[in-house]
Design an enzyme around this catalytic site. Sequence first.
Site, PDB file in Angstrom:
ATOM      1  N   HIS A 191     -28.184   4.282  31.933  1.00 43.03           N
ATOM      2  CA  HIS A 191     -27.067   3.933  32.816  1.00 43.03           C
ATOM      3  C   HIS A 191     -26.048   5.064  32.885  1.00 43.03           C
ATOM      4  O   HIS A 191     -25.279   5.286  31.951  1.00 43.03           O
ATOM      5  CB  HIS A 191     -26.405   2.632  32.330  1.00 43.03           C
ATOM      6  CG  HIS A 191     -25.319   2.143  33.224  1.00 43.03           C
ATOM      7  ND1 HIS A 191     -24.255   1.411  32.779  1.00 43.03           N
ATOM      8  CD2 HIS A 191     -25.135   2.281  34.564  1.00 43.03           C
ATOM      9  CE1 HIS A 191     -23.460   1.122  33.789  1.00 43.03           C
ATOM     10  NE2 HIS A 191     -23.978   1.643  34.889  1.00 43.03           N
ATOM     11  N   SER A 249     -27.020  -1.076  36.774  1.00 42.00           N
ATOM     12  CA  SER A 249     -25.697  -1.229  36.162  1.00 42.00           C
ATOM     13  C   SER A 249     -25.486  -2.653  35.672  1.00 42.00           C
ATOM     14  O   SER A 249     -24.538  -2.911  34.946  1.00 42.00           O
ATOM     15  CB  SER A 249     -24.610  -0.843  37.160  1.00 42.00           C
ATOM     16  OG  SER A 249     -24.837  -1.459  38.396  1.00 42.00           O
ATOM     17  N   ASN A 303     -19.030  -2.252  31.159  1.00 38.68           N
ATOM     18  CA  ASN A 303     -18.705  -3.286  32.147  1.00 38.68           C
ATOM     19  C   ASN A 303     -18.383  -4.630  31.516  1.00 38.68           C
ATOM     20  O   ASN A 303     -17.842  -5.515  32.151  1.00 38.68           O
ATOM     21  CB  ASN A 303     -19.844  -3.439  33.165  1.00 38.68           C
ATOM     22  CG  ASN A 303     -19.738  -2.387  34.253  1.00 38.68           C
ATOM     23  OD1 ASN A 303     -18.665  -1.817  34.469  1.00 38.68           O
ATOM     24  ND2 ASN A 303     -20.838  -2.101  34.908  1.00 38.68           N
ATOM     25  N   GLU A 330     -25.224   5.120  28.985  1.00 41.30           N
ATOM     26  CA  GLU A 330     -25.593   3.982  28.134  1.00 41.30           C
ATOM     27  C   GLU A 330     -27.125   3.914  28.097  1.00 41.30           C
ATOM     28  O   GLU A 330     -27.757   3.755  29.155  1.00 41.30           O
ATOM     29  CB  GLU A 330     -25.015   2.675  28.705  1.00 41.30           C
ATOM     30  CG  GLU A 330     -23.503   2.585  28.594  1.00 41.30           C
ATOM     31  CD  GLU A 330     -22.931   1.296  29.168  1.00 41.30           C
ATOM     32  OE1 GLU A 330     -21.847   0.883  28.727  1.00 41.30           O
ATOM     33  OE2 GLU A 330     -23.554   0.692  30.070  1.00 41.30           O
TER      34      GLU A 330
END
Length: 496
Positions: free
Chosen positions: A142, A121, A192, A154
């Site tokens: 991901h 991550s 993120n 992702e």
Amino acid sequence: MELINQPILVIGAGIMGSGITQVAAQAGHEVLLFDQKEGAAHQAIDKIQTLFASLIKKEKITAQAAQASISRIKVISSLAEAKDVSLVIEAILEKLDVKRALFQELEGVVDTNCILASNTSSISVTAIANGLQHPERLVGMHFFNPVPLMKLVEVVSGLQTSSDVGQAIFDLSLHWGKTPVHAKSTPGFIVNRIARPFYAEALAMSQEQMADIAVIDACIKSVGFKMGPFELMDLIGNDTNFSVTSSVYEAFFFDSRFRPSIVQKELVDGGLFGRKSGRGFYDYSDQAVNPPLPSFDASRLNLQDPIVLHGQGAIVSQWSEKFVKLDIPFTQNTQSDWIGLEVGKNQLRQTQGKTASSYGSHVALFDQILSTPNEHYLAWSISEHAFTTWQTQAPSWLAHLGYHPLRVKDMPGLIVARTIAMLINEAADTVNQGVCSREASNQAMRLGVNYPAGPFEWLDAWSSTGVLKILDGLDDHYRGERYRASPLLRQLTHSD
Ligand code: NAI
């Protein structure tokens, strides 16, 4: 590079590995599952079986389909048993050297055509691939938690990842019913990274005593977010959220845009992690009484002074309809460069990134309005020198127009405009730096963190000039690098 129906190895049978195993088995793959911890892989299968039992009960899957999926999963006790797989998905602990060592070991086991995917991550995919004989076959895949429910994947390409490998993982994710997006390996990838200001701005507003956390949460939820930033930080865990922020901050060489907050650190240091520890920003104990939002009783509107509706667009149309319904006489100034109301000498303006006081004593401001849910909590502020009559009349106008006004300290950008402008800004930088496309950023934020709209959808509905005014207002107020506008946003204003 055809991966559909090919055998897969999943390494790591924890939260993510078990979810990935379930989804792959349901999609028809034979899945080998390996975990270095004794019994962990069998526990994961038990967990999947329990989950299937509840899905059978709810008639979401048949007992035969569940049985067939389970029978496709095989626990292995040594990596050597996986020499014939076409894809390895790694979901072990988040440590670069451990992941690197594992992939290097795998190169000695699997065929050279086998794709190696990491569910990391936060670690650079380029860095994980360093030292491999075939770094071009390593890619980030991901997933989001919980894997069976979250649609986003992702697909993260490092500097050496081949485009065929990225595309094969993209196609496979589609086949599994997911929505994949391509991303370049940069800190935080897409979600993120772009999500950071959602927390950071709320924390900054709270630190500066602009408003109570419940007020900030209420205003943010009023524009369609399922949870406010403080509720969400408590759910994620302040320890986890703080550590993601810190790692992105460090990875961007301490760019102040990503600076963690001492408000959150204090909670982490105190063990106030959120829901899981019983207390975070809010108290989750049985006896907890979290303070209610301030109520507001609207006064009678003073209709003696002339009323002018300024600007154009959805809000102005809604308000003019409302005035007609309420029998309130008004004129319009559609050429005005601001949106809102003028009542005699006083103004109630939608924020453009300046404080109310900077306009003089006659101005109150209201926040960006992005949607019209039933109960709309709307932040407003007023010039510190405003007459007391306008202090009661300004929010009363908002109340008569159908909003629940919540007064906040007079600071630029109020709550929603500031937060959304910063999310758009981060997305603009992400796209400007070639990390992903605009469409990918929209999909990623909608599906990865359930945002009500993607950043570029907000931008289309607002305008780059409007967003830029908020950012420049914040930049002017705070100075420093944090609120610098993305060059892409400045470019876009030329075509507004
Ligand atoms: P977890 O702690 O639940 O599971 C990790 C599993 O890997 C454990 O069962 C452990 O025994 C096993 N393991 C550790 N080292 C190993 C090794 N060298 N060989 C074989 N097995 C090993 O962790 P979780 O949450 O499933 O995370 C796994 C990966 O997924 C991490 O890289 C994490 O950053 C990433 N991730 C986690 C998300 C989350 O919400 N938990 C979301 C997206 C990615």
